[in-house]
Write a protein that holds these residues in place. Structure first.
Motif, short mmCIF file in Angstrom:
data_model
loop_
_atom_site.label_atom_id
_atom_site.label_comp_id
_atom_site.label_asym_id
_atom_site.label_seq_id
_atom_site.Cartn_x
_atom_site.Cartn_y
_atom_site.Cartn_z
N PHE A 1 54.03 -16.88 7.83
CA PHE A 1 55.33 -17.33 7.31
C PHE A 1 55.16 -18.76 6.78
O PHE A 1 54.89 -19.68 7.56
N PRO A 2 55.33 -18.98 5.49
CA PRO A 2 55.03 -20.30 4.91
C PRO A 2 55.97 -21.40 5.38
O PRO A 2 55.60 -22.58 5.36
N HIS A 3 57.19 -21.04 5.80
CA HIS A 3 58.16 -22.06 6.19
C HIS A 3 58.07 -22.41 7.67
O HIS A 3 58.81 -23.26 8.16
N MET A 4 57.15 -21.75 8.40
CA MET A 4 56.99 -22.01 9.83
C MET A 4 55.70 -22.79 10.08
O MET A 4 54.71 -22.63 9.36
N THR A 5 55.72 -23.61 11.13
CA THR A 5 54.50 -24.30 11.53
C THR A 5 53.53 -23.28 12.14
O THR A 5 53.90 -22.13 12.41
N ILE A 6 52.31 -23.72 12.38
CA ILE A 6 51.30 -22.84 12.99
C ILE A 6 51.77 -22.38 14.37
O ILE A 6 51.67 -21.20 14.73
N ALA B 1 53.95 -18.02 17.84
CA ALA B 1 54.96 -17.68 18.84
C ALA B 1 55.95 -16.63 18.35
O ALA B 1 56.75 -16.11 19.15
N TYR B 2 55.93 -16.30 17.07
CA TYR B 2 56.97 -15.46 16.47
C TYR B 2 57.18 -14.14 17.21
O TYR B 2 58.31 -13.77 17.55
N ARG C 1 57.44 -19.47 25.19
CA ARG C 1 56.82 -19.00 23.95
C ARG C 1 55.90 -20.06 23.36
O ARG C 1 54.77 -19.78 22.96
N LEU C 2 56.39 -21.29 23.30
CA LEU C 2 55.61 -22.36 22.71
C LEU C 2 54.38 -22.71 23.56
O LEU C 2 53.32 -23.04 23.03
N ARG C 3 54.55 -22.63 24.88
CA ARG C 3 53.41 -22.90 25.77
C ARG C 3 52.30 -21.87 25.57
O ARG C 3 51.12 -22.20 25.46
N HIS C 4 52.70 -20.59 25.51
CA HIS C 4 51.72 -19.52 25.32
C HIS C 4 51.06 -19.62 23.94
O HIS C 4 49.85 -19.41 23.80
N ALA C 5 51.86 -19.97 22.93
CA ALA C 5 51.32 -20.13 21.58
C ALA C 5 50.29 -21.26 21.55
O ALA C 5 49.25 -21.14 20.90
N GLN C 6 50.58 -22.34 22.28
CA GLN C 6 49.64 -23.46 22.32
C GLN C 6 48.31 -23.05 22.96
O GLN C 6 47.23 -23.44 22.49
N GLU C 7 48.39 -22.23 24.01
CA GLU C 7 47.17 -21.75 24.66
C GLU C 7 46.31 -20.95 23.68
O GLU C 7 45.07 -21.10 23.64
N LEU C 8 46.96 -20.12 22.89
CA LEU C 8 46.23 -19.30 21.92
C LEU C 8 45.67 -20.16 20.78
O LEU C 8 44.55 -19.92 20.30
N ALA D 1 49.19 -12.81 20.69
CA ALA D 1 50.26 -13.43 21.47
C ALA D 1 51.04 -12.43 22.30
O ALA D 1 51.49 -12.74 23.40
N ILE D 2 51.22 -11.22 21.79
CA ILE D 2 52.03 -10.23 22.51
C ILE D 2 51.21 -9.45 23.54
O ILE D 2 51.70 -8.48 24.12
N SER D 3 49.96 -9.90 23.76
CA SER D 3 49.06 -9.27 24.72
C SER D 3 48.93 -7.76 24.46
O SER D 3 49.26 -6.93 25.31
N PRO D 4 48.45 -7.38 23.28
CA PRO D 4 48.37 -5.96 22.94
C PRO D 4 47.31 -5.22 23.76
O PRO D 4 46.30 -5.81 24.15
N ASN D 5 47.56 -3.95 24.02
CA ASN D 5 46.54 -3.11 24.65
C ASN D 5 45.45 -2.74 23.64
O ASN D 5 44.31 -2.49 24.02
N LEU D 6 45.83 -2.72 22.36
CA LEU D 6 44.89 -2.36 21.30
C LEU D 6 45.10 -3.29 20.11
O LEU D 6 46.22 -3.46 19.64
N LEU D 7 44.00 -3.88 19.63
CA LEU D 7 44.04 -4.74 18.46
C LEU D 7 43.38 -4.01 17.29
O LEU D 7 42.24 -3.55 17.40
N LEU D 8 44.10 -3.92 16.18
CA LEU D 8 43.59 -3.27 14.97
C LEU D 8 43.31 -4.35 13.93
O LEU D 8 44.15 -5.21 13.68
N LEU D 9 42.15 -4.28 13.30
CA LEU D 9 41.78 -5.27 12.29
C LEU D 9 41.39 -4.55 11.00
O LEU D 9 40.43 -3.77 10.99
N ASP D 10 42.15 -4.79 9.93
CA ASP D 10 41.94 -4.11 8.66
C ASP D 10 41.24 -5.04 7.67
O ASP D 10 41.88 -5.83 6.98
#
Length: 328
Positions: free
Chosen positions: A89-94, A99-100, A112-119, A151-160
């Motif tokens: 999202f261009p209008h949002m900070t990293i 955290a979105y 949310r912000l604490r977890h985002a910072q960890e990542l 961030a959402i702790s997925p059980n499965l990560l897909l990378l295209d």
């Protein structure tokens, strides 16, 4: 026996009665990485979109940790998808980008912000929290995209094909970095690419995909050295296909200017191109009788369009395994 963490069972997908893939089945254990590799248009991305819930399977079942998620909508599946381009999202900070997804999990803003910072720290972007996407390089943006997906702790990560838009050096760096991160976090992942080297480097297992089917699934070394069929051997390009049943690994081939005696097989070829890879001279030779190009290492100094003999010993001829899939 421990049940598989990911189970894809007899799945298919059709558009307007045209089959994109059919009767696909495979399993993964927790923390496994599967690379799916194949030519463009083979159905790889459609499979990924069905796993993510962006498309629905026409038939079959998809289970995660024993739970049937086949009918779940995308935002209700414990699955994250990293696209070819970061799509931040261009209008949002990293920090806000990362955290979105947590807002949909009804977490408080501070959490949310604490977890985002960890990542952000994990992906090596400490100090960029307040930056905007346009201030980052392509590789940095893709790291943010990965952090947002995790961030959402997925059980499965897909990378295209997440590295296809990066330059060669950065792509190699990102491959190593992402694989190590996935293994450190024990994240189960499916990685789609059309790059055979990338597939071999990223995956614990490689699935060679063509015409809506897995031609072979196995450990990278096994798939490379023991191709199941002519398509797999030809796709990796490091084998000379004698016929539909047999092949010769390129490391067993020899080049010579004069026709060798007392060898099993000899073909006449024409040198078409010279490559320099990791200190070795490689020659791309066209063998008209087999209608194939083969790349062979040699210390002979050849010139373009020079006639050359390609030979192999009888015991170097191997038979295709015809083992299409790895059982979970």
């Amino acid at each position: 026996m421990t049940p598989s963490f990911i189970t894809v069972e007899h799945t298919s997908k059709s558009f307007n009665k045209e089959a994109i893939f059919s009767n696909l089945s495979f399993t993964l254990n927790k923390g496994d990485i599967l690379s799916i590799v194949g030519p463009s248009g083979s159905g790889k991305t459609t499979l990924l979109r069905c796993l993510a819930g962006l498309e629905s399977f026409s038939t079959g079942k998809f289970l995660i940790n024993g739970k049937n998620v086949t009918a779940l909508e995308a935002n209700k599946r414990p699955v994250s998808l990293v696209f070819q381009h970061p799509l931040l999202f261009p209008h949002m900070t990293i920090q806000e980008n990362v955290a979105y997804g947590l807002a949909f999990q009804r977490r408080k803003k501070k959490e949310r912000l604490r977890h985002a910072q960890e990542l952000i720290n994990q992906v090596g972007l400490t100090g960029y929290e307040k930056s905007f996407p346009y201030e980052l390089s392509g590789g940095q943006q893709q790291r943010v995209s990965l952090a947002r997906s995790l961030a959402i702790s997925p059980n499965l990560l897909l990378l295209d094909e997440p590295f296809s838009s990066l330059d060669v050096r950065l792509r190699n760096e990102m491959r190593t970095w992402v694989r190590q991160l996935l293994k450190d976090q024990e994240i189960t992942a499916i990685f789609v690419t059309h790059d055979k080297e990338e597939a071999m480097q990223m995956g614990d297992y490689v699935g060679v995909f063509e015409n809506g089917q897995f031609q072979q699934i196995g450990e990278p070394e096994h798939v490379y050295h023991s191709p199941a069929n002519a398509f797999v051997a030809d796709f990796f390009g490091d084998h000379l296909l004698v016929d539909q049943e047999t092949f010769i690994p390129v490391q067993s081939l020899f080049l010579s200017r004069s026709k060798p005696k007392q060898v099993g097989s000899v073909w006449e070829g024409i040198m078409k191109n010279k490559l320099h890879v990791h200190g070795h001279s490689l020659y791309q030779v066209f063998i008209e009788d087999l209608n194939q190009h083969v790349t062979v290492s040699s210390s002979i100094n050849l010139t373009i369009d020079e006639p050359i003999y390609v030979s192999a010993h009888p015991d170097s001829v191997q038979t295709f395994t015809n083992q299409q899939q790895r059982n979970g």
